[in-house]
Design an enzyme around this catalytic site. Structure first.
Site, short mmCIF file in Angstrom:
data_model
loop_
_atom_site.label_atom_id
_atom_site.label_comp_id
_atom_site.label_asym_id
_atom_site.label_seq_id
_atom_site.Cartn_x
_atom_site.Cartn_y
_atom_site.Cartn_z
CE LYS A 48 -22.04 9.09 2.39
NZ LYS A 48 -21.35 8.84 3.67
CG ASP A 49 -30.66 6.44 -1.30
OD1 ASP A 49 -30.32 7.64 -1.28
OD2 ASP A 49 -31.20 5.89 -2.28
#
Length: 346
Positions: A48-49
């Site tokens: 998700k970064d």
């Protein structure tokens, strides 16, 4: 005299370019070659970064995000952590609506990263005003100068992986990938990665992993949203009780469902067999690989890439807790050997 220091300017420069690691012991009885894209190597310890940094930078580029803005999002935990991390570096406030299904570890991490957290009941319909979708929308309306990331319906979620995860896998496999197997929650990871790989080679087989209690598999096969498919399940960040706009069903060849129990045990097996401390959805995707192998999906020339989305540290109070596993009824006479043997010396 100037001395060159080889340092990154900030933690965000570490996002992406995660390693592809061959799976050995856990894949020893499977047909084919299996490789894990280990997303825990991102600085926020999850895939998700990529989404958080990409969407926020696009919002800045378009002038939607300015100094003093507040970022609001719906999350099962990982996206929230990534958004909180990016917000710290870029100087934004962060408000997160989180499902009560998220582990206590994740919720504590979000608070530690300076986010204001609203914990919402998990087992309500998506249009219920208490659902984390509706709470995030309400907070956005009430908070002046805020933007709502809305990862479930944001095309940029797909684009982030089309521009990073897909090209990385293609390059790391020298174009020799035959299968991509990935969990589908918002659908951004599998959709963006698959879209890129299919453009390079339409014959790459893309298989999505879904949960029992989720609507995705049936919707993909029939085009029908069947609310009767929905019931509570334990895996976080996998499956949905709505149809996410960030899922491109056209680039996914098929879905396979996995159970909470088998996914939890397989995550623990990955740690013991491969030395990789990974999360619940990593167990789910590896469990799917086992089931697909039994169905004859692979042959000796298959080069299968599986995406391990996050790190096991976020599940210490869940799948890596013997007490939690016991409470769920996940230990039985055949599983006794998996419990931790701890002896206290007096």
């Amino acid at each position: 005299m100037e001395h060159k220091i080889n340092a990154y300017n900030n933690i965000l420069e570490l996002i992406g370019n995660t390693p592809l690691v061959k799976l050995n012991r856990i894949a020893s009885k499977l047909t084919g070659n299996f490789y894990a894209k280990v997303e825990a190597f991102n600085p926020g310890h999850s895939s998700k970064d990529r989404v958080a940094s990409y969407i926020i930078e696009e919002a800045e580029r378009k002038g939607i995000l300015v100094e003093g803005s507040t970022i609001i999002e719906t999350t099962s935990g990982n996206t929230g952590f990534s958004i909180a991390m990016v917000s710290i570096i870029k100087g934004y406030d962060c408000i997160l609506a989180v499902s009560s299904k998220s582990s206590k570890d994740k919720i504590d991490m979000l608070r530690t990263m300076g986010a204001k957290v609203y914990v919402c009941p998990a087992h309500v319909s998506a249009d219920d005003p208490r659902s984390y979708y509706q709470v995030a929308k309400r907070l956005h309306e009430e908070t002046k100068g805020s933007i709502y990331i809305n990862q479930y319906f944001n095309e940029l979620n797909i684009d982030a992986h089309y521009r990073s995860t897909g090209p990385e896998i293609w390059e790391q496999t020298n174009g020799n990938i035959t299968h991509l197997v990935a969990c589908s929650g918002t659908g951004g990871t599998i959709s963006g990665t698959a879209r890129f790989l299919k453009e390079k080679n339409p014959n790459v087989r893309v298989i999505g992993v879904d949960a029992f209690g989720s609507v995705l598999k049936k919707y993909h096969e029939t085009g029908e949203f069947d609310s009767k498919e929905i019931y509570p399940y334990r895996i976080e960040g996998l499956g949905k009780n709505l149809i996410p706009g960030a899922t491109d069903f056209d680039v996914i060849d098929e879905f396979i469902k996995v159970t909470d129990e088998e996914s939890a045990h397989t995550a623990r097996e990955i740690a013991k067999e491969e030395g990789m401390f990974v999360g619940y959805t990593s167990g789910a995707v590896m469990q799917a690989i086992k089931q697909l192998n039994e169905l004859g999906e692979f042959n000796k020339n298959s080069n299968v890439v599986v995406i391990f989305p996050d790190h096991g540290s976020r599940y210490m109070s869940k799948i890596y807790s013997d007490a939690w596993m016991e409470d769920q009824g996940f230990f039985d006479s055949n599983r006794v050997e998996e419990t931790q043997q701890v002896q206290f010396v007096k």
